[in-house]
Design an enzyme around this catalytic site. Structure first.
Site: not given
Ligand code: CP3
Length: 351
Positions: A28, A32, A41, A77, A153
């Site tokens: 990640r 944010r 964003r 994502d 999911y």
């Molecule tokens: O690693 C990186 O920088 C690449 C981008 C990336 C994102 N999500 C961007 C994201 C990657 C590799 C993911 C994977 C992801 N997405 C996972 C597996 C990783 C883990 O943490 O176990 C999961 C479970 C998700 C599903 C997901 N997407 C959730 C649960 C959420 C909301 C929670 C949160 O952290 O906000 C997201 C949204 C998300 N995916 C954001 C980002 C940068 C935040 C969204 C925003 O900008 O509002």
């Protein structure tokens, strides 16, 4: 692939070859906590950001550059792969992803289609744009969710504390379970193949929620489908198999496949490497919350992870899970610098 990329620090470590210092990237890393990410964003929704290749490429590249990490990870994502399979996806402000039409019955499975991989063209376009602009010694990682995590999911419709709906279907409707996970595994393979063709040098499979299973249930209900994914990916491409939340699954995680084990922070890295065998590479595993501690704690715990790896070739430094939004980017930059500095003196100690 150019010789420079082939011999990059990350890819050498992925092949368990000696390196000048320990490679590091952060799960990640484009998120944010980073002001560069928030600025982009602020202008678009999260899904729009994923679907506009020039913006997704920009946040991928700025994170790699700002942190000085040894790999970039595609900005995307886990869940957009579900849209072409018939699921309606929404990201709510602060509430995380939601599936509006989750699977609850055998009948619901009928509307789950095979994934039309062309509908995810925005992802491959992002890969091509990033690869064009990344430094020649920095690999680009692609990724996908593992079948179990995507299925949870698709069934829960969002995050869950106990995965009750998922497990009810898993136990009560084995044929529904097998059909859904098989379909997901095939879609994931195609999706990752397309990312690799477009220019990713390695891929990570995230099994973020599978830690809720016992070892026996993991073996029966999750492992065969993860194994199917790893077995079908091109053998020359490094594959990181990440799961979290359950140290009892470690040997089965190895058995399921992947050339690099992605370890969460609940295990001691040296013990874990011993348990899975040193013929696989190891990624991890600092607790993400250590990035919110003081610098002395950060340094001591970073040193402890590197000591656990013991200078053995094949260690890629990372957190044990994604970096949290409340993290100070200065600490993430400090961590990367520390790993490079401390890793240089340890790398290949006695190997
Ligand atoms: O690693 C990186 O920088 C690449 C981008 C990336 C994102 N999500 C961007 C994201 C990657 C590799 C993911 C994977 C992801 N997405 C996972 C597996 C990783 C883990 O943490 O176990 C999961 C479970 C998700 C599903 C997901 N997407 C959730 C649960 C959420 C909301 C929670 C949160 O952290 O906000 C997201 C949204 C998300 N995916 C954001 C980002 C940068 C935040 C969204 C925003 O900008 O509002």
């Amino acid at each position: 692939m150019t010789p420079e990329l082939h011999n990059s620090r990350f890819l050498r470590a992925a092949r368990r070859e000696p390196v000048d210092t320990t490679p590091v990237w952060i799960m990640r890393q484009a998120g944010r906590y980073l002001p560069e990410y928030r600025r982009v964003r602020d202008r678009v929704t999260f899904l729009d950001l994923c679907k506009r290749p020039e913006l997704a490429a920009e946040v991928t590249l700025t994170a790699q550059q700002a942190l000085g990490v040894d790999a970039a990870i595609l900005f995307a994502d886990l869940l957009p792969i579900l849209e072409p399979m018939g699921f309606q996806l929404e990201y709510t402000a602060g509430g995380g992803p939601k599936i509006l039409n989750p699977i609850r019955t055998l009948n619901d499975l009928r509307r789950v289609t095979a994934c039309d991989l062309d509908e995810l063209g925005f992802v491959y376009d992002t890969v091509r744009l990033v690869r064009k602009q990344l430094p020649g010694n920095i690999p680009l990682l692609g990724f996908a969710g593992a079948p179990f995590t995507l299925a949870s999911y698709a069934i829960e419709g969002g995050g869950s504390r106990d995965f009750a709906r998922t497990k009810r279907i898993m136990y009560a409707c084995p044929e529904l379970w097998a059909a859904l996970l098989g379909r997901l595994a095939d879609s994931i393979v195609g999706y990752l193949e397309r990312q690799i063709e477009a220019g990713c040098q390695a891929v990570q499979i995230f099994d973020s929620w599978v830690g809720c299973l016992s070892p026996a249930d993991y073996r029966r209900y999750a492992l065969p489908y993860s194994q199917r994914v790893f077995a079908r990916l091109p053998p020359h491409v490094p594959t990181i198999h990440f799961l979290t939340g359950n140290p009892a699954l470690l040997e089965l995680q190895r058995e399921a496949g992947g050339s690099i084990i992605g370890l969460d922070w609940r295990m001691d890295l040296a013990d874990a490497w011993q348990r899975v065998g040193h013929d696989v590479a190891m990624q991890g595993n600092l607790d993400p919350l250590v990035l919110q501690a003081d610098l002395a704690t950060l340094k001591a715990q970073t040193q402890a992870v590197l000591a656990g790896a013991g200078g053995r070739p094949g260690h890629i430094f990372n957190l044990g899970h994604g970096v949290l939004p409340e993290t100070d980017p200065a600490n993430v930059k400090a961590l990367v610098a520390m790993v490079h500095e401390m890793g240089a003196s340890r790398s290949n100690d006695g190997f």
